[in-house]
Design a protein around this motif. Sequence first.
Motif, PDB file in Angstrom:
ATOM      1  N   LEU A 136      11.232   2.390   8.508  1.00  0.00           N
ATOM      2  CA  LEU A 136       9.696   2.092   8.128  1.00  0.00           C
ATOM      3  C   LEU A 136       9.375   0.809   8.137  1.00  0.00           C
ATOM      4  CD1 LEU A 136       6.983   3.039   6.706  1.00  0.00           C
ATOM      5  CD2 LEU A 136       8.201   2.822   4.510  1.00  0.00           C
ATOM      6  N   TYR A 137      10.498  -0.031   7.654  1.00  0.00           N
ATOM      7  CA  TYR A 137      10.170  -1.442   7.600  1.00  0.00           C
ATOM      8  C   TYR A 137       9.801  -2.043   9.058  1.00  0.00           C
ATOM      9  CZ  TYR A 137      12.019  -1.209   2.556  1.00  0.00           C
ATOM     10  OH  TYR A 137      12.411  -0.561   1.377  1.00  0.00           O
ATOM     11  N   ILE A 138      10.998  -1.520   9.790  1.00  0.00           N
ATOM     12  CA  ILE A 138      10.637  -2.039  11.207  1.00  0.00           C
ATOM     13  C   ILE A 138       9.361  -1.751  11.993  1.00  0.00           C
ATOM     14  CG2 ILE A 138      12.184  -2.006  13.553  1.00  0.00           C
ATOM     15  CD1 ILE A 138      14.557  -2.130  12.076  1.00  0.00           C
ATOM     16  N   ALA A 188       0.773  -1.199   0.108  1.00  0.00           N
ATOM     17  CA  ALA A 188      -0.114  -0.148   0.014  1.00  0.00           C
ATOM     18  C   ALA A 188       0.893   1.406   0.008  1.00  0.00           C
ATOM     19  CB  ALA A 188      -0.879  -0.053   1.194  1.00  0.00           C
ATOM     20  N   LEU A 189       2.168   1.057   0.242  1.00  0.00           N
ATOM     21  CA  LEU A 189       2.842   2.592   0.486  1.00  0.00           C
ATOM     22  C   LEU A 189       3.826   2.551  -0.621  1.00  0.00           C
ATOM     23  CD1 LEU A 189       3.992   2.185   4.350  1.00  0.00           C
ATOM     24  CD2 LEU A 189       2.639   3.631   3.225  1.00  0.00           C
ATOM     25  N   GLN A 190       3.807   1.493  -1.590  1.00  0.00           N
ATOM     26  CA  GLN A 190       4.722   1.576  -2.713  1.00  0.00           C
ATOM     27  C   GLN A 190       4.609   2.820  -3.481  1.00  0.00           C
ATOM     28  OE1 GLN A 190       7.138  -0.594  -3.402  1.00  0.00           O
ATOM     29  NE2 GLN A 190       6.761  -1.511  -1.657  1.00  0.00           N
ATOM     30  N   PRO A 191       3.294   3.601  -3.872  1.00  0.00           N
ATOM     31  CA  PRO A 191       3.185   4.959  -4.456  1.00  0.00           C
ATOM     32  C   PRO A 191       4.421   5.874  -3.887  1.00  0.00           C
ATOM     33  CG  PRO A 191       1.009   3.793  -4.441  1.00  0.00           C
ATOM     34  CD  PRO A 191       2.142   2.994  -3.608  1.00  0.00           C
ATOM     35  N   GLN A 192       4.423   5.856  -2.379  1.00  0.00           N
ATOM     36  CA  GLN A 192       4.970   6.821  -1.652  1.00  0.00           C
ATOM     37  C   GLN A 192       6.590   6.599  -1.834  1.00  0.00           C
ATOM     38  OE1 GLN A 192       2.301   5.497  -0.485  1.00  0.00           O
ATOM     39  NE2 GLN A 192       0.810   7.457  -0.946  1.00  0.00           N
ATOM     40  N   ILE A 205       3.177   6.363   7.452  1.00  0.00           N
ATOM     41  CA  ILE A 205       3.376   7.391   6.458  1.00  0.00           C
ATOM     42  C   ILE A 205       3.747   8.760   7.449  1.00  0.00           C
ATOM     43  CG2 ILE A 205       2.177   9.126   5.318  1.00  0.00           C
ATOM     44  CD1 ILE A 205       0.938   6.812   3.955  1.00  0.00           C
ATOM     45  N   TYR A 206       3.242   9.078   8.645  1.00  0.00           N
ATOM     46  CA  TYR A 206       3.535  10.193   9.299  1.00  0.00           C
ATOM     47  C   TYR A 206       4.793   9.903   9.777  1.00  0.00           C
ATOM     48  CZ  TYR A 206      -1.530  11.186   9.482  1.00  0.00           C
ATOM     49  OH  TYR A 206      -2.815  11.306   9.089  1.00  0.00           O
ATOM     50  N   LYS A 207       5.518   8.894  10.178  1.00  0.00           N
ATOM     51  CA  LYS A 207       6.805   8.641  10.781  1.00  0.00           C
ATOM     52  C   LYS A 207       7.742   8.870   9.647  1.00  0.00           C
ATOM     53  CE  LYS A 207       5.540   5.820  14.717  1.00  0.00           C
ATOM     54  NZ  LYS A 207       5.616   4.354  15.174  1.00  0.00           N
ATOM     55  N   ILE A 208       7.670   8.432   8.575  1.00  0.00           N
ATOM     56  CA  ILE A 208       8.512   8.167   7.421  1.00  0.00           C
ATOM     57  C   ILE A 208       8.624   9.547   6.921  1.00  0.00           C
ATOM     58  CG2 ILE A 208       6.843   7.764   5.421  1.00  0.00           C
ATOM     59  CD1 ILE A 208      10.336   6.286   5.624  1.00  0.00           C
ATOM     60  N   VAL A 209       7.476  10.530   6.788  1.00  0.00           N
ATOM     61  CA  VAL A 209       7.534  11.771   6.222  1.00  0.00           C
ATOM     62  C   VAL A 209       8.208  13.011   7.062  1.00  0.00           C
ATOM     63  CG1 VAL A 209       6.080  13.985   5.606  1.00  0.00           C
ATOM     64  CG2 VAL A 209       5.411  11.560   4.830  1.00  0.00           C
TER      65      VAL A 209
END
Length: 366
Positions: free
Chosen positions: A165-167, A4-8, A117-121
């Motif tokens: 993100l993966y972890i 689901a996160l692949q577009p980002q 998403i919030y964390k990765i951004v």
Amino acid sequence: MLYALQPQLKYFAFLGLVPWSENGQYLQKAYSIFLILFNVGFLGCGIFIENNETIFLSVLVNVVVFVAKIVCSIIVLVQMIVHHNDYYRFCFKMKSIEQRIQSELKISGKRFKCSSIYKIVGLALMSIFGFIPSIYVALRLSLEYFWSSIMSLIIIRGQFVLLMLYIDLMSEIVYILENRIQTVLNCHILSGNCILDGNCKKLCSLEYLLSLKQSYMELHSLFIYFSHLFGWSILSIYVVMFLDSTVDLYWTQQVLAGFYDNTFLYSTCSGFFPAIVLILVFCRLGEQCRKQSLLIGSHVRGLTCNIHNLGEPAYIDLVSEFVMQVEHNALEINVEGFMIIDNSLLMSILAATVTYLIVLMQFSSL
């Protein structure tokens, strides 16, 4: 989750950190090789152009620090080249675990996606803006070494953000599994008379426990696969960040002592603080996985303490097998056998940084 996160995540393909697609394997590898050659060539040009009279530290220190970053970025890119297809297997493993958990525990995938998403951004923005002071210093003082390694720095920090993100996604799965096993334990403690989740009989059933045990097995396999995919990248990134943070502290001490211009503080601080924050967050995520794994073991062993409430012998045998499984297959980030990502690693890094900083200061006073 990861699908689901692949577009980002597709934008990280420009750094060679994720594949463009399953069909563009050879093109992706050629692009990664180009990035490797570009980094090495750029560093060689920087060494050739650099004027020894204008640099603020010895050529040896500059070469050691910046070559380490180049080597780290090469390891990251090479590992992605070698494990191009394995990346999709990793995504598929995570997706299969997510589907199993969602179908059995009725948990929406939005829980995973939004928080991650919030964390990765946030971490990505911190890493990007952290380059601004260093770029300012490099422009003002003509630091060629910085320009020759800036691509490697971007690759290293980008990979580190992706790893977190993966972890984080895996840690969320571990938390949900731990929560469900605790619910099963509570049902058995109350002798199956509770109404947790509206169906306590199902939670106490042999089929449900077997499903939880299989989910744990798949999750442990996912952790092993993660270490196999990114082990050398994590190790090299930690070495570079440890070396970089130690040298940044040493340079800061030299600036405060009056040996160099105060402008260098912008560069050293912008390099040190993001690195420490990334290491801290990464270690905390690993610690969360380890603690949740310990809690799972505690809950499963708690089932054996209520053995009179377990019912049929097959259920008791399954609990015994589950206990052996959680004791021998801990959910932890093991980096190629060199280290385990948790809070103890953070303290070891801080202690080693202080030790080597003292050594550098002693040598500088000679």
